[in-house]
Write a protein that holds these residues in place. Structure first.
Motif, PDB file in Angstrom:
ATOM      1  N   GLU A  34       0.851  -1.184   0.000  1.00 21.59           N
ATOM      2  CA  GLU A  34       0.000   0.000   0.000  1.00 21.59           C
ATOM      3  C   GLU A  34       0.892   1.241   0.000  1.00 21.59           C
ATOM      4  OE1 GLU A  34      -2.145   0.419   3.686  1.00 21.59           O
ATOM      5  OE2 GLU A  34      -0.507  -0.451   4.856  1.00 21.59           O
ATOM      6  N   LYS A  40       0.572   7.329   7.624  1.00 24.17           N
ATOM      7  CA  LYS A  40      -0.453   6.950   8.605  1.00 24.17           C
ATOM      8  C   LYS A  40      -0.023   7.233  10.037  1.00 24.17           C
ATOM      9  CE  LYS A  40      -2.888   3.234   6.167  1.00 24.17           C
ATOM     10  NZ  LYS A  40      -3.312   1.826   6.248  1.00 24.17           N
ATOM     11  N   ASP A 108      -6.010   8.146   6.923  1.00 28.18           N
ATOM     12  CA  ASP A 108      -6.501   7.329   5.798  1.00 28.18           C
ATOM     13  C   ASP A 108      -7.214   8.173   4.754  1.00 28.18           C
ATOM     14  OD1 ASP A 108      -5.491   4.925   6.668  1.00 28.18           O
ATOM     15  OD2 ASP A 108      -7.303   4.342   7.751  1.00 28.18           O
ATOM     16  N   ASP A 109      -7.858   9.262   5.188  1.00 25.86           N
ATOM     17  CA  ASP A 109      -8.569  10.116   4.233  1.00 25.86           C
ATOM     18  C   ASP A 109      -7.598  10.831   3.296  1.00 25.86           C
ATOM     19  OD1 ASP A 109     -10.907   9.322   5.383  1.00 25.86           O
ATOM     20  OD2 ASP A 109     -11.315  11.197   6.442  1.00 25.86           O
ATOM     21  N   LYS A 112      -6.348   8.114   0.843  1.00 30.61           N
ATOM     22  CA  LYS A 112      -7.383   7.806  -0.160  1.00 30.61           C
ATOM     23  C   LYS A 112      -7.462   8.907  -1.214  1.00 30.61           C
ATOM     24  CE  LYS A 112     -12.255   6.559  -0.776  1.00 30.61           C
ATOM     25  NZ  LYS A 112     -12.375   7.400  -2.000  1.00 30.61           N
ATOM     26  N   THR A 113      -7.405  10.155  -0.759  1.00 32.36           N
ATOM     27  CA  THR A 113      -7.451  11.288  -1.692  1.00 32.36           C
ATOM     28  C   THR A 113      -6.295  11.215  -2.679  1.00 32.36           C
ATOM     29  OG1 THR A 113      -8.517  12.716  -0.047  1.00 32.36           O
ATOM     30  CG2 THR A 113      -7.370  13.812  -1.861  1.00 32.36           C
ATOM     31  N   LEU A 115      -4.416   8.536  -3.435  1.00 36.92           N
ATOM     32  CA  LEU A 115      -4.506   7.322  -4.252  1.00 36.92           C
ATOM     33  C   LEU A 115      -5.514   7.503  -5.389  1.00 36.92           C
ATOM     34  CD1 LEU A 115      -3.658   4.396  -4.730  1.00 36.92           C
ATOM     35  CD2 LEU A 115      -5.420   3.683  -3.096  1.00 36.92           C
ATOM     36  N   ASP A 116      -6.656   8.100  -5.078  1.00 37.38           N
ATOM     37  CA  ASP A 116      -7.668   8.353  -6.116  1.00 37.38           C
ATOM     38  C   ASP A 116      -7.107   9.251  -7.214  1.00 37.38           C
ATOM     39  OD1 ASP A 116      -9.479   6.805  -4.772  1.00 37.38           O
ATOM     40  OD2 ASP A 116     -10.614   8.481  -3.906  1.00 37.38           O
ATOM     41  N   LYS A 119      -4.730   7.370  -9.495  1.00 35.59           N
ATOM     42  CA  LYS A 119      -5.495   6.543 -10.439  1.00 35.59           C
ATOM     43  C   LYS A 119      -6.099   7.393 -11.544  1.00 35.59           C
ATOM     44  CE  LYS A 119      -6.664   2.887  -7.109  1.00 35.59           C
ATOM     45  NZ  LYS A 119      -7.744   2.304  -6.276  1.00 35.59           N
TER      46      LYS A 119
END
Length: 402
Positions: A34, A40, A108-109, A112-113, A115-116, A119
């Protein structure tokens, strides 16, 4: 369009990949399963994204090689970073000492931001892949070798592998050997933002006691250092935000010698003011007169250390009074060492800034090779500054300017 390889999926590497992907094909190589594993841990898991101070003030919080960071900080500021996260609908808030955290208090937020966005920008991520060597021909980067077997060719390579702190997250310092092999000077690594081990035996009696806004002073040769912050006594010495900040200024000197520290637990009061409080009611015990002045568990211990448990103010000798006040205003302790670099929040040391162009972050040794984040010999105080270094240097490296 060039093929760009980014090594390391921490904040610096992610930001470099995002910037590079605007005009190039990008592959992000991450040794874990990851991205953002170390991210984190920041802010106690809440993610202290950055600091809200002006950029000039931010630079003053840099401990090592602040001038090297001018270009990176000014070309991608903390405002730019927060605007970026706002554009991705990530809420944030400003707290004590201008520290910026996620609105949800969840690292984590942030991950995620990011990682998105990776992508969405078409960045290819290779997980569980460790770069074991670089491919350099005639002074120019040609690609990398992963897992000692697979060759990945590329036009540009960005190194963002971190330092040696928290090696369980992937930053074990192994990239230093590879970079050194290709001619880069590697500065010695030290633990930064790290608790201090104290010599004095009486520390154990204070274990677990937390203190607010302590002024901590240290002298290294002719240099004086001072920090204010919260601290906690531990079984090995002292920790807490104020201690961590101070540690980054004295960590190198501790390699050679012990360092004397003085702690002022009541910086807003003079010795005379404390004396008047101690003597305020002659018929009361010293500890009763001092009630509320400092945490009760702390008062009990220092009064015990001075052998004044049942002594009334009227019976208090001058020499004992001075000893007690000194324990409060200038407790003298000896720092022997820091905890190991594995426990450090940040690594001080790494690739010498003399081998890197500060305006582009391209290596002066290998053309087409860029470096960013903690792998470079830069570090700052606690408070979101080190993450800003990662994001700013990542953004600058990702521009891939010559």
């Amino acid at each position: 369009m060039e093929k760009v390889i980014v090594v390391g999926g921490g904040p610096a590497g992610i930001m470099a990949a995002l910037k590079a992907s605007e005009k190039n094909e990008v592959i992000l190589i991450e040794r874990n399963n990851e991205i953002g594993k170390k991210l984190k841990l920041t802010g106690g898991g809440r993610c202290n994204i950055t600091n809200n101070r002006d950029i000039d003030e931010m630079l003053q919080k840099v401990v090592t090689n602040k001038k090297f960071l001018y270009s990176a900080f000014y070309r991608f500021t903390n405002r730019d970073l927060l605007d970026y996260f706002s554009s991705k609908n990530l809420e944030y808030k400003v707290e004590y000492d201008q520290k910026v955290y996620t609105g949800s208090d969840k690292a984590d937020d942030v991950i995620k931001t990011l990682l998105d966005d990776l992508k969405n920008k078409g960045v290819k991520i290779l997980y569980n892949s460790k770069v074991s060597d670089l491919i350099v021909e005639e002074g120019k980067i040609k690609g990398v070798v992963i897992n000692n077997i697979e060759v990945i060719n590329g036009d540009k390579v960005i190194i963002a592998t971190g330092g040696k702190s928290h090696p369980q997250t992937g930053s074990d310092g192994s990239m230093y050997d590879i970079l050194e092999k290709y001619g880069h000077k590697i500065r010695p690594q030290y633990a930064a933002l790290i608790p201090l081990v104290i010599k004095e035996d009486f520390m154990s009696k204070l274990q677990g006691i937390s203190m607010k806004e302590v002024v901590m002073r240290a002298k290294v040769k002719k240099k004086k250092f001072e920090q204010m912050g919260d601290m906690i006594f531990t079984h090995f010495g002292i920790s807490g935000p104020g201690v961590l900040k101070l540690s980054s200024y004295i960590n190198k000197a501790l390699e050679n010698d012990d360092i004397t520290l003085t702690l002022d637990f009541l910086s807003d009061k003079s010795r005379e003011e404390i004396r008047n409080i101690i003597r305020s009611n002659p018929q009361k015990t010293v500890i009763n007169n001092m009630k509320g002045l400092l945490p009760q568990n702390f008062l009990k211990q220092i009064i015990s250390l001075c052998d004044l448990e049942e002594v009334k103010s009227a019976e208090l000798k001058k020499k004992d009074e001075n000893k007690l006040i000194s324990m409060i205003k200038e407790m003298t302790i000896t720092a022997r060492e820091t905890l190991t670099i594995k426990a450090a929040m940040v690594t001080s040391g790494g690739v010498s800034v003399k081998d890197i162009n500060s305006s582009t972050l391209q290596s002066k040794i290998v053309k087409g090779l860029y470096l960013c984040g903690e792998v470079i010999d830069v570090d700052a105080e606690t408070g979101g500054y080190n993450l800003q270094i990662a994001f700013s240097t990542g953004n600058l490296a990702g521009r891939l300017e010559e």
